[in-house]
Design a protein around this motif. Structure first.
Motif, PDB file in Angstrom:
ATOM      1  N   THR A 100     -67.988  37.196 -23.330  1.00 40.51           N
ATOM      2  CA  THR A 100     -69.004  35.780 -23.473  1.00 40.51           C
ATOM      3  C   THR A 100     -69.589  35.585 -22.377  1.00 40.51           C
ATOM      4  O   THR A 100     -70.356  35.385 -21.885  1.00 40.51           O
ATOM      5  CB  THR A 100     -67.769  34.449 -23.902  1.00 40.51           C
ATOM      6  N   LYS A 101     -68.278  35.151 -20.906  1.00 39.68           N
ATOM      7  CA  LYS A 101     -68.982  35.527 -19.534  1.00 39.68           C
ATOM      8  C   LYS A 101     -69.596  36.068 -18.721  1.00 39.68           C
ATOM      9  O   LYS A 101     -70.478  36.112 -18.000  1.00 39.68           O
ATOM     10  CB  LYS A 101     -67.995  34.166 -18.305  1.00 39.68           C
TER      11      LYS A 101
ATOM     12  N   SER B  84     -71.022  25.564 -21.882  1.00 40.29           N
ATOM     13  CA  SER B  84     -70.542  26.974 -22.427  1.00 40.29           C
ATOM     14  C   SER B  84     -72.122  26.767 -23.228  1.00 40.29           C
ATOM     15  O   SER B  84     -72.109  26.047 -24.319  1.00 40.29           O
ATOM     16  CB  SER B  84     -69.088  26.368 -23.454  1.00 40.29           C
TER      17      SER B  84
END
Lengths: 193, 193
Positions: A100-101, B84
């Motif tokens: 995701t990151k 996020s």
């Protein structure tokens, strides 16, 4: 459908990029009574295994791991992502890649809290590529602790983590397994109960 | 001494710089059954207040907030320290200064989860300078939610947070209040039960 699948259908939101937003009951707000029911279900699936400790990863694994700790009557250890003055340097460390990151980060547990021969149940909220779970298993291996099972709330079956972990011989139990997202809706692989 | 004070005496470690290490049952490993007892104590102290939601701050407030959520039968909302993909941008934000890390950081809650008129019980593990609690109160104020009380596991009475919060008129209940550290030992302000 089981209570988790029902809640995902009712309140989960599918975002672009195959992201399932479950902030309303797992990742930002928590429904404690739902988690108690889900911990009961984990207990049913792992009750034949001897468990000494529940291991999870901060942040969003803590709630469901706590509920499991209550049910199994065992302490809950959460691996940390950041160093602190109290954590000290006597730690096991594993590097985890976040898809995701798009970064690597370290996860750590103090050596004193994960001992050789301890029988561990790993609990986490999501399983997709499986990198965080592999990191938790690695911490157990470094300590000489034995992973007795892995309990996941939501597994994305179309990503490779679950298949890989099962092929390695672990008892992996996911309470909601998502086969795919279709037109913004969640399609489960199978109904569990 | 109450169960928390007893456990601090048995297993807490005083580190240089007036840091109390309680990693064995609060900050790294959690004892769920202890937390249930402590949540019962919070319930006794706040049971005359109407509570709609428990609010805490990630990471180490989540366990005790979860136990309180179970006891009060209310959802638990944890403020986040990092953005996020699922959090989105529709958030209340407050800036908090960390004396330990000497940095400012933001805490956030999604606006949809903190509504005008909601009656909130704030729960956290430590209270020293009180900046994190002030941040949580600020989030409630921005939302128009009402802070009904603040429950803390361990308060350091020799630091100014508790006095300031009580002077502002909040019902602040700390289960263990540390008067001072003396020769590496914890001295409590008063026995609570």
């Amino acid at each position: 459908m089981n209570p988790l699948e029902e809640r995902i259908i009712e309140e989960g939101i599918v975002l672009p990029g195959d992201i399932l937003k479950v902030d309303k009951f797992i990742n930002h707000m928590i429904d404690p009574e739902l988690f108690v029911k889900l911990a009961d279900e984990f207990y049913e699936r792992f009750k034949n295994k001897e468990i000494d400790k529940i291991l999870t990863l901060e942040v969003s694994g803590i709630g469901i791991a706590f509920a499991c700790g209550l049910k199994f009557k065992k302490p809950v250890l959460f691996a940390k992502k950041t160093v602190s003055k109290t954590l000290g340097s006597d730690v096991y460390t594993s590097q985890v890649y976040s898809f995701t990151k798009k970064i690597n980060y370290d996860i750590m547990v103090a050596k004193e809290f994960l001992q050789k021969g301890e029988r561990v149940l790993i609990i986490d909220d999501f399983l997709a590529n499986g990198k965080a779970i592999e990191g938790l298993v690695d911490l157990c291996n470094q300590a000489g602790a034995k992973v007795q099972g892995i309990g996941i709330l939501i597994e994305k079956d179309f990503q490779p983590g679950g298949k890989k972990i099962r092929e390695e011989g672990f008892q992996l139990e996911s309470l909601a397994i998502i086969e795919k997202f279709e037109n913004g809706k969640v399609v489960f692989k199978e109904s569990i109960s």
